[in-house]
Design a protein around this motif. Sequence first.
Motif, mmCIF file in Angstrom:
data_model
loop_
_atom_site.group_PDB
_atom_site.id
_atom_site.type_symbol
_atom_site.label_atom_id
_atom_site.label_comp_id
_atom_site.label_asym_id
_atom_site.label_seq_id
_atom_site.Cartn_x
_atom_site.Cartn_y
_atom_site.Cartn_z
ATOM 1 N N VAL A 154 0.960 -1.284 -0.049
ATOM 2 C CA VAL A 154 -0.005 0.151 0.080
ATOM 3 C C VAL A 154 0.893 1.300 -0.062
ATOM 4 O O VAL A 154 1.951 1.165 0.090
ATOM 5 C CB VAL A 154 -1.125 0.252 1.237
ATOM 6 C CG1 VAL A 154 -1.985 -1.211 1.114
ATOM 7 C CG2 VAL A 154 -0.021 0.052 2.650
ATOM 8 N N ASP A 182 -12.642 3.404 -1.283
ATOM 9 C CA ASP A 182 -11.804 2.307 -0.988
ATOM 10 C C ASP A 182 -10.697 2.635 -0.424
ATOM 11 O O ASP A 182 -10.108 1.450 -0.291
ATOM 12 C CB ASP A 182 -11.722 1.360 -2.291
ATOM 13 C CG ASP A 182 -13.204 0.846 -2.753
ATOM 14 O OD1 ASP A 182 -13.969 0.549 -1.923
ATOM 15 O OD2 ASP A 182 -13.276 0.532 -3.969
ATOM 16 N N ASP A 183 -10.062 3.813 -0.033
ATOM 17 C CA ASP A 183 -9.098 3.954 0.844
ATOM 18 C C ASP A 183 -9.583 3.626 2.276
ATOM 19 O O ASP A 183 -10.688 3.573 2.478
ATOM 20 C CB ASP A 183 -8.841 5.601 0.738
ATOM 21 C CG ASP A 183 -7.983 5.893 -0.708
ATOM 22 O OD1 ASP A 183 -7.583 5.099 -1.236
ATOM 23 O OD2 ASP A 183 -7.974 7.292 -0.802
ATOM 24 N N ILE A 184 -8.315 3.536 3.067
ATOM 25 C CA ILE A 184 -8.654 3.281 4.402
ATOM 26 C C ILE A 184 -8.035 4.365 5.285
ATOM 27 O O ILE A 184 -6.952 4.864 4.964
ATOM 28 C CB ILE A 184 -7.949 1.994 4.817
ATOM 29 C CG1 ILE A 184 -8.607 0.859 4.042
ATOM 30 C CG2 ILE A 184 -8.074 1.698 6.474
ATOM 31 C CD1 ILE A 184 -7.913 -0.281 4.525
ATOM 32 N N MET A 234 -13.407 2.850 6.195
ATOM 33 C CA MET A 234 -13.349 2.713 4.970
ATOM 34 C C MET A 234 -13.937 4.290 4.344
ATOM 35 O O MET A 234 -15.134 4.504 4.667
ATOM 36 C CB MET A 234 -13.872 1.578 4.341
ATOM 37 C CG MET A 234 -13.769 0.086 4.644
ATOM 38 S SD MET A 234 -12.009 -0.302 3.762
ATOM 39 C CE MET A 234 -12.558 0.055 2.152
ATOM 40 N N ARG A 283 -3.676 3.439 1.018
ATOM 41 C CA ARG A 283 -4.361 3.089 -0.491
ATOM 42 C C ARG A 283 -3.510 1.947 -1.105
ATOM 43 O O ARG A 283 -2.419 1.958 -1.131
ATOM 44 C CB ARG A 283 -4.109 4.469 -1.114
ATOM 45 C CG ARG A 283 -4.521 4.273 -2.850
ATOM 46 C CD ARG A 283 -4.474 5.647 -3.479
ATOM 47 N NE ARG A 283 -5.475 6.624 -2.750
ATOM 48 C CZ ARG A 283 -5.389 7.809 -2.911
ATOM 49 N NH1 ARG A 283 -4.487 8.391 -3.806
ATOM 50 N NH2 ARG A 283 -6.251 8.698 -2.501
ATOM 51 N N LYS A 284 -4.347 1.091 -1.602
ATOM 52 C CA LYS A 284 -3.657 -0.273 -1.946
ATOM 53 C C LYS A 284 -2.852 0.022 -3.362
ATOM 54 O O LYS A 284 -2.915 1.151 -4.108
ATOM 55 C CB LYS A 284 -4.789 -1.197 -2.395
ATOM 56 C CG LYS A 284 -5.698 -0.990 -3.633
ATOM 57 C CD LYS A 284 -6.626 -2.220 -3.655
ATOM 58 C CE LYS A 284 -7.393 -2.059 -4.965
ATOM 59 N NZ LYS A 284 -8.075 -3.383 -5.240
ATOM 60 N N THR A 286 -9.165 -4.158 -0.264
ATOM 61 C CA THR A 286 -9.133 -3.121 0.975
ATOM 62 C C THR A 286 -9.937 -3.383 2.212
ATOM 63 O O THR A 286 -9.757 -3.050 3.073
ATOM 64 C CB THR A 286 -9.381 -1.616 0.392
ATOM 65 O OG1 THR A 286 -10.450 -1.597 -0.244
ATOM 66 C CG2 THR A 286 -8.139 -1.262 -0.496
ATOM 67 N N LEU A 332 -8.090 -5.858 3.974
ATOM 68 C CA LEU A 332 -7.104 -5.258 4.713
ATOM 69 C C LEU A 332 -7.365 -4.336 6.005
ATOM 70 O O LEU A 332 -6.771 -4.451 6.935
ATOM 71 C CB LEU A 332 -6.367 -4.101 3.702
ATOM 72 C CG LEU A 332 -5.190 -3.474 4.330
ATOM 73 C CD1 LEU A 332 -4.293 -4.260 4.741
ATOM 74 C CD2 LEU A 332 -4.733 -2.447 3.104
#
Length: 395
Positions: free
Chosen positions: A24, A74-76, A90, A107-108, A114, A117
Amino acid sequence: MAKPKLRFPEFTGEWEKTILEKKVHIYDGTHQTPKYVSKGVKFVSVENIHDIYNTDKFISEEAYDKYKIKPQKDDILMTRIAGIIGDTAMVSKNEPLAYYVSLALIRKKENINTVFLAYNINSNGFKHELHRRIIHVAFPKKINLGDIGKCEITFPKEKEQQKIADFLSSIDDIIKVQEEEISVFEEQKKGIMQKLFNREVRFKADDESEYPEWKEKKLFNIGAIITGTTPSTKNEKYYSDKYLWVTPADIEGKEISNSQKKLSEDGLKKGRIIPANSVLVTCIASIGKNAILREMGSCNQQINAITPNNEYNVDFLYYLLCFNENMLHANAGRGGMEILNKDQFSKLSMLFPCIEEQKKIADCLTAYDEVTQIKKGKLETWKEIKKGLLQQMFV
């Protein structure tokens, strides 16, 4: 290479181990406290991690345009300063979202789900990796951005990642439904309290006759009022495990069932004895929190206790004080700290029905509370199930 303890039967291969930064990109938010505006781009920090779209802080679009890295779907977001380090959320929408330095954005790069993750980050193994790298002597405690990337992480092939993510998401969906049900039920209870205590709805006697009109009473007229005290903490003989000694931190919910510290016989005599079936009300700082003490005990000086006489129902009094919490705040003395002293508390006026109607109101609201507690119990069960799965499904 490793395998988890709990696994879907169709998957048998070893999980790969690497460090997070190989899978990531990791960024942090603005280091400057922004200039807030009344409307604009939502701004989130540690306190918003459990609901990142529910914030009352905004920055201007011009300020947001200066962000080099903007959150995208889809970011964490992960807490990295203060609070509980490692809590995640999320990013579920493609809408502008500004974030503070206390959050890391993950961010993957490729080949990692994700959602999987985010659950992996909340597993015991990854929490341990974070804990090893937290600067515990810092105030507030924190983990440096680079150290997050050095945390080891294990992961399976993408199909298994997806299956785990889908399964745990279904558990979260159940938890969310349970939380929403509780929220709705509690709002319904507030509405019922409003109608009952404003006398928009009235109970009738068992013979269908009308109860008398409610009468205004000052609190000192309905029972004995005591402000608590603290026996000397240097004298060990005052403390044991016999009698509840309540502080504001122990007042959570309707019933006081335990306390962080308990008194001995000597401690109870040295303090101020609070009879069984008294209502304890915080009078400093978090004014208005209250609960029923069902057994004889004591409390500290941050609490006023009121023991109603036989013409007043203790459960009704508890709900009446809950309903009038704003009045308690409004009548507190202003100074370095809000204080609702015994004299101020005693002179507050409230409306009371006859004892028979008090009991019917108390029974109605108690029934609501009992159902809510059942729902909260189910919610806690599902949270424990999820916690167990996180321990077993990740390496």
